[in-house]
Design a protein around this motif. Structure first.
Motif, PDB file in Angstrom:
ATOM      1  N   ASN A 249     -12.371   7.156  -5.774  1.00  0.00           N
ATOM      2  CA  ASN A 249     -13.038   6.381  -6.224  1.00  0.00           C
ATOM      3  C   ASN A 249     -12.877   5.343  -6.151  1.00  0.00           C
ATOM      4  N   ASP A 250     -12.089   4.112  -6.221  1.00  0.00           N
ATOM      5  CA  ASP A 250     -11.549   2.604  -6.519  1.00  0.00           C
ATOM      6  C   ASP A 250     -12.135   2.952  -7.993  1.00  0.00           C
ATOM      7  N   GLN A 251     -11.684   4.189  -9.075  1.00  0.00           N
ATOM      8  CA  GLN A 251     -11.724   3.959 -10.272  1.00  0.00           C
ATOM      9  C   GLN A 251     -10.517   4.801 -11.516  1.00  0.00           C
ATOM     10  N   GLY A 252     -10.520   6.021 -11.516  1.00  0.00           N
ATOM     11  CA  GLY A 252      -9.113   6.075 -12.528  1.00  0.00           C
ATOM     12  C   GLY A 252      -7.812   6.659 -11.667  1.00  0.00           C
ATOM     13  N   PHE A 253      -6.532   6.278 -12.395  1.00  0.00           N
ATOM     14  CA  PHE A 253      -5.721   6.140 -10.765  1.00  0.00           C
ATOM     15  C   PHE A 253      -5.110   7.507 -11.225  1.00  0.00           C
ATOM     16  N   ILE A 254      -4.837   7.823 -10.225  1.00  0.00           N
ATOM     17  CA  ILE A 254      -4.339   9.711 -10.100  1.00  0.00           C
ATOM     18  C   ILE A 254      -2.817   9.221  -9.399  1.00  0.00           C
ATOM     19  N   GLY A 255      -2.387  10.834  -9.321  1.00  0.00           N
ATOM     20  CA  GLY A 255      -0.708  10.972  -9.530  1.00  0.00           C
ATOM     21  C   GLY A 255       0.532   9.652  -9.724  1.00  0.00           C
ATOM     22  N   PRO A 256       1.679   9.859  -9.200  1.00  0.00           N
ATOM     23  CA  PRO A 256       2.539   8.796 -10.067  1.00  0.00           C
ATOM     24  C   PRO A 256       2.949   7.549  -8.675  1.00  0.00           C
ATOM     25  N   LYS A 257       3.233   6.365  -9.223  1.00  0.00           N
ATOM     26  CA  LYS A 257       3.259   5.789  -8.486  1.00  0.00           C
ATOM     27  C   LYS A 257       4.744   5.421  -7.466  1.00  0.00           C
ATOM     28  N   ILE A 258       4.609   5.240  -5.772  1.00  0.00           N
ATOM     29  CA  ILE A 258       5.209   6.135  -5.144  1.00  0.00           C
ATOM     30  C   ILE A 258       5.862   4.779  -4.354  1.00  0.00           C
ATOM     31  N   VAL A 259       7.346   5.027  -3.932  1.00  0.00           N
ATOM     32  CA  VAL A 259       7.509   3.663  -3.177  1.00  0.00           C
ATOM     33  C   VAL A 259       8.447   4.303  -2.078  1.00  0.00           C
ATOM     34  N   ALA A 260       7.620   3.300  -0.951  1.00  0.00           N
ATOM     35  CA  ALA A 260       7.359   2.875   0.612  1.00  0.00           C
ATOM     36  C   ALA A 260       9.362   3.423   0.900  1.00  0.00           C
ATOM     37  N   ASN A 261       9.182   4.073   2.116  1.00  0.00           N
ATOM     38  CA  ASN A 261      10.455   3.820   2.852  1.00  0.00           C
ATOM     39  C   ASN A 261      11.052   2.090   3.149  1.00  0.00           C
ATOM     40  N   ASP A 262      11.869   1.362   2.607  1.00  0.00           N
ATOM     41  CA  ASP A 262      12.622   0.626   3.525  1.00  0.00           C
ATOM     42  C   ASP A 262      11.957  -0.018   4.673  1.00  0.00           C
ATOM     43  N   ASP A 263      11.452   0.970   5.705  1.00  0.00           N
ATOM     44  CA  ASP A 263      10.918   0.717   6.330  1.00  0.00           C
ATOM     45  C   ASP A 263       9.171   0.553   6.730  1.00  0.00           C
ATOM     46  N   GLY A 264       9.331   0.476   5.929  1.00  0.00           N
ATOM     47  CA  GLY A 264       7.372   0.535   4.852  1.00  0.00           C
ATOM     48  C   GLY A 264       6.176   1.548   5.706  1.00  0.00           C
ATOM     49  N   THR A 265       6.924   3.113   5.923  1.00  0.00           N
ATOM     50  CA  THR A 265       6.577   4.079   6.396  1.00  0.00           C
ATOM     51  C   THR A 265       6.290   5.385   4.602  1.00  0.00           C
ATOM     52  N   VAL A 266       5.387   5.774   4.295  1.00  0.00           N
ATOM     53  CA  VAL A 266       5.364   6.552   3.265  1.00  0.00           C
ATOM     54  C   VAL A 266       4.100   7.689   3.665  1.00  0.00           C
TER      55      VAL A 266
END
Length: 260
Positions: A87-104
């Motif tokens: 809801n545009d407020q608190g962060f949830i979960g860890p940071k995630i790095v997308a694949n080299d082709d931009g998919t995630v």
């Protein structure tokens, strides 16, 4: 979700042709400068050629949601680092790095019911969404983007009380089914129960049925209890909503009626 993905493709196609496309859900969001909408109405998206969507339309507090996205590529190559907010407020979960082709794709853990209640109190939230944020860091060069996708919050069922009629043939439950269209109720004895026929002791199911909406339900005892029971202990009420992910609510209460 498929409709949104198709719409995203149409938007990109229209952009390549120099057309201006206004998303059908544009009126469903508010500019970031609208403080009155904070936590209550999503901030408008800035996709910049990216897509983001949840793979589920509903989830329970404390549960998980899966997501997938495309286009999250750095200008210098490689996938961007993504962060997520509820809801545009608190962060949830860890940071995630997308694949080299931009998919995630991945899974996010939702906070417990206390956070959702807090958002209701603080912001008047009754709509729920997850926002993915990218850009702003040197290692994530390229245009910033901000996208969101919504989900319905599953409300688990609860039992507020129960009683047995004078004949010992019906168990009435005061039940809040939650968000399920139908809620299955199973009443089991907690531990061993002395049955009338022969005194055989075992854990038994004494009632079962389904509740619709928020009505009070009266459930007849099943044959497993021979329509009579006697126990000094508590009965355990197991409530399961029809909605996937609603889980099971377990409530124990004592039944005063005893049949000799």
């Amino acid at each position: 979700m498929i409709v949104r993905r198709l719409f995203a493709v149409l938007v990109l196609l229209a952009a390549s042709l120099g057309l201006v496309v206004v998303p059908a859900y544009a009126e469903d969001c508010q500019p970031a400068s609208s403080p009155e909408a904070r936590g209550k109405i999503p901030v408008c998206d800035t996709p910049n050629g990216r897509t983001f969507e949840l793979s589920v339309s509903s989830a329970a507090a404390g549960g998980t949601v899966d997501f997938e996205g495309t286009g999250f590529v750095r200008e210098l190559g490689g996938g961007q680092t993504l962060m997520f907010k509820l809801n545009d407020q608190g962060f949830i979960g860890p940071k995630i790095v997308a694949n080299d082709d931009g998919t995630v794709s991945g899974t996010l853990q939702l906070p417990g019911a206390g956070t959702f209640e807090q958002y209701r109190r603080d912001y008047g939230s009754e709509r729920w969404w997850i926002r993915v944020l990218v850009g702003g860091a040197v290692e994530d060069d390229g245009p910033n983007s901000s996208l969101h996708d919504g989900f319905d919050l599953i409300v688990p069922p609860t039992v507020t009380g129960g009683s047995v009629n004078a004949q010992g043939t019906k168990l009435a439950l005061r039940l809040k089914p939650g968000s399920g269209e139908k809620t299955k109720v199973v009443v089991k004895s907690k531990g061993k129960v002395a049955l009338k026929n022969g005194g055989k002791k075992k854990v038994i199911t004494v009632a079962s049925g389904k509740a619709v909406a928020t009505e009070e339900v009266a459930l007849p005892l099943t044959k497993a209890g021979k329509k009579y029971f006697k126990t000094n202990g508590a009965l355990t009420v197991v409530v399961t909503s029809k909605v996937r992910g609603a889980g099971t609510a377990v409530t124990a209460f004592k039944v005063r009626k005893r049949t000799p």
